[in-house]
Each structure stands twice: as C-alpha cells, then as structure tokens.
Scaffold this motif. Structure first.
Motif, short mmCIF file in Angstrom:
data_model
loop_
_atom_site.label_atom_id
_atom_site.label_comp_id
_atom_site.label_asym_id
_atom_site.label_seq_id
_atom_site.Cartn_x
_atom_site.Cartn_y
_atom_site.Cartn_z
N VAL A 16 0.90 -1.17 0.04
CA VAL A 16 0.12 0.05 0.09
C VAL A 16 0.90 1.23 0.04
O VAL A 16 1.74 1.34 0.69
CB VAL A 16 -0.99 0.15 1.24
CG1 VAL A 16 -1.71 1.26 1.25
CG2 VAL A 16 -1.57 -1.09 0.99
N VAL A 17 0.52 2.16 -0.89
CA VAL A 17 1.45 3.22 -0.95
C VAL A 17 0.57 4.57 -1.14
O VAL A 17 -0.60 4.72 -1.54
CB VAL A 17 2.23 3.17 -2.32
CG1 VAL A 17 1.33 3.07 -3.42
CG2 VAL A 17 3.40 4.57 -2.53
N GLY A 18 0.92 5.78 -0.10
CA GLY A 18 0.31 6.82 -0.10
C GLY A 18 1.03 8.00 -0.02
O GLY A 18 2.14 7.91 0.57
N PHE A 19 0.53 9.28 -0.48
CA PHE A 19 1.36 10.54 -0.37
C PHE A 19 0.35 11.49 -0.13
O PHE A 19 -0.68 11.65 -0.56
CB PHE A 19 2.17 10.73 -1.66
CG PHE A 19 3.06 9.73 -2.01
CD1 PHE A 19 4.65 10.37 -1.53
CD2 PHE A 19 3.16 8.70 -2.56
CE1 PHE A 19 5.55 9.70 -1.83
CE2 PHE A 19 4.39 8.02 -2.70
CZ PHE A 19 5.69 8.27 -2.44
N CYS A 20 0.70 12.50 0.79
CA CYS A 20 0.16 13.79 1.21
C CYS A 20 -1.38 13.60 1.63
O CYS A 20 -2.38 14.25 1.23
CB CYS A 20 0.36 14.59 -0.18
SG CYS A 20 1.72 15.03 -0.83
N LEU B 141 4.26 2.15 2.09
CA LEU B 141 5.06 3.31 2.18
C LEU B 141 4.05 4.58 1.97
O LEU B 141 3.30 4.59 1.41
CB LEU B 141 5.71 3.29 0.60
CG LEU B 141 6.49 4.22 0.33
CD1 LEU B 141 7.67 4.60 0.86
CD2 LEU B 141 6.96 4.13 -1.21
N VAL B 142 4.58 5.45 2.90
CA VAL B 142 4.01 6.87 3.06
C VAL B 142 4.96 8.02 2.61
O VAL B 142 6.11 7.97 3.46
CB VAL B 142 3.22 7.01 4.28
CG1 VAL B 142 2.44 8.22 4.45
CG2 VAL B 142 2.22 5.64 4.41
N GLY B 143 4.57 8.96 2.16
CA GLY B 143 5.46 10.25 1.73
C GLY B 143 4.73 11.38 1.98
O GLY B 143 3.56 11.44 1.76
N HIS B 144 5.15 12.41 2.51
CA HIS B 144 4.54 13.76 2.68
C HIS B 144 5.53 14.74 2.68
O HIS B 144 6.84 14.75 3.01
CB HIS B 144 3.77 13.72 3.94
CG HIS B 144 2.60 14.52 3.92
ND1 HIS B 144 1.17 13.93 4.38
CD2 HIS B 144 2.33 15.59 3.74
CE1 HIS B 144 0.56 14.75 4.34
NE2 HIS B 144 1.04 16.16 3.93
#
Length: 277
Positions: free
Chosen positions: A158-162, A209-212
C-alpha cells in the motif's frame, strides 16, 4: 447531500506494455477535485532519477486509476469529484459524521476492484498494490484495512502520499496492545462499513510506503505522521519519507526521489528486486 445514485465512472486503465505478460496490478486513487485520467497523466509525466516514468520500469504492471463520484462539498457548497465529504483538512474531526456515507460507498467500490484484480491474477493478492494521493490515500488506507473483512489476505503493498487516515483520533492512544490494536482497526472499519466481523487479519501484514511534503499547504504533514504513527504502533511494516520542494506547492510526490522510492517499493513488493535501469 453526501451520496449519489449514479454509478462510478469507468476507471482509466493503463495496460502492461506491448509484448509483456500481465503479472501485477497497481490501483491508484486521485485526490479531491481530480479524476482517474488526470491523476494518471500527472503521475506518468513524472520520472525516476533514470529519466523514465514508472510504467517503463514495470512493463508487466496493469495500472488502474478509478474516478470518484461527484459529491456535494459541505464546506465550499459545491459539487466536485470526491471520494467522501471532508469538511475540513485543518481539523479532520470537524463534522466527521459527513464522511460516513461517502466512505462506505467508495471503499465498497474499491474493494470490488481489488477482488476483480486478485481474481484476474489467479487469486494472488500479493500481486496487487493499492495506493493514492491526498484524499485518495485516505480511501486507499481504509480500503486496505477493510479488506480484512473481505478475507482478501496480504496485498503486495500500500502506498500513499500527502494524505491522512480518517477517524485517526480513535486509534492514537494505542490501547489494546499489538494484536488488540490491529483488531480494533479492522473492527472499527467493519462497523462503519456496516459489515460482519468475519475478519482476516493477514491483510495488515501488507507493507506500506507513505510520503509527505513538510511544506504541503493542503494536507499538513502532521496528519501523515499521525497515520504512520498509528501503523507503527500496531507493528505494521511502514516506510515513511518526508521531503521539501515538490511540485504543486508541496502537495505532490517529490521528483525524482519520491518516484525512485515508489519504484523500489513496487519492485521489492513484487519480488522483482530493486533496479533503477
């Protein structure tokens, strides 16, 4: 007004590259005010550090970009593409009751797509990835957790951003211990979705994976940190990255570092091994 009786628009699909056999699927969800085709165009116009978009590195991937329904936004009093009615991104608990109908409808829709793709890939949930940006990340996280009540098992990733986790305040205390906390996540989701509690907890073994962007003016980086903190506390394998200077005034994935991270995550999750070539 929070739901509509019209069907969801047909998803935008980017097939595997010619002469490539379909081995994996990535289902990626757009943010509020966007659409599946718009998100696909923006995502694939960005490149890794090797100067190529993601599909060029992953020729056997099928990419699905669903589009939300048009929904009434109570804050701005207008109809826009949205997965659910979010009144405030400054205080995500404000008028939180408005989120329920859209969450239920959109998560149920994404779970149907997940099931279809798992079936298409010979019943292998590990070959399917789920992700999104902004409100799309919020729905992706909930769809992933709610997959536990569908018995879909561990996904590829699972991947997510912002983005953020709806109803995160229900879990910030970490009460219940590791197993109890995980079960509480899935049971709460199942309750909101008005489903049974025949749960498959293997879904929470899925890596994340999470990015912000720390300079994101739309969704505070603190909301991303909050979501990651909840997952880490429950023993979920999650990678967190912060960055500065992404396009869109910070409300986007940093190029090329963020795309390198996504590529690495998808390659490792699919068993291909990390390669930037």
């Amino acid at each position: 007004m929070t739901t509509t009786t019209t069907p969801f628009p047909t998803p935008h699909i980017h097939p595997p590259l010619p002469q490539s056999t379909h081995t994996h699927t990535a289902i990626l969800l757009h943010g509020r005010g966007s659409t599946g085709p718009e998100f696909a165009s923006e995502l694939f116009s960005s490149c890794t550090s090797h100067g190529k978009p993601l599909p060029s590195h992953l020729p056997t991937f099928r990419w699905i970009f669903p589009t939300s329904k048009n929904r009434w936004n109570s804050r701005f009093e207008e109809t826009i593409p949205a997965w659910f009615d979010a009144y405030s991104l400054t205080d995500i608990t404000e008028h939180q009751e408005l989120q329920g109908p859209g969450l239920r409808e959109s998560v149920a829709y994404i779970l149907r797509i997940l099931e279809e793709e798992i079936t298409r890939l010979d019943g292998k949930p590990g070959n399917v990835f789920l992700g999104g940006i902004s409100q799309g990340m919020a729905i992706a996280l909930w769809s992933w957790v709610c997959a536990g009540r569908k018995g879909l098992g561990r996904l590829g990733g699972v991947v997510g951003f912002c983005g953020w986790m709806p109803f995160a305040e229900r879990f910030v205390d970490g009460d219940g211990g590791l197993d109890g906390g995980r079960r509480r996540l899935v049971e709460f989701c199942s309750g909101v979705m008005e489903g049974d509690l025949d749960l498959d907890m293997r879904v929470l073994d899925t890596p994340v994976l999470v990015g912000h962007g720390v300079d994101d003016p739309v969704v505070s980086v603190e909301l991303g940190r909050q979501a990651v903190g909840i997952m880490k506390r429950e023993g979920i394998q999650v990678e967190w990255m912060e960055y500065v200077g992404a396009e869109g005034d910070g409300h986007w994935i940093k190029e090329p570092e963020g795309f390198d991270a996504v590529l690495r995550f998808l390659q490792l999750g699919s068993g291909m091994g990390w390669s930037i070539s």
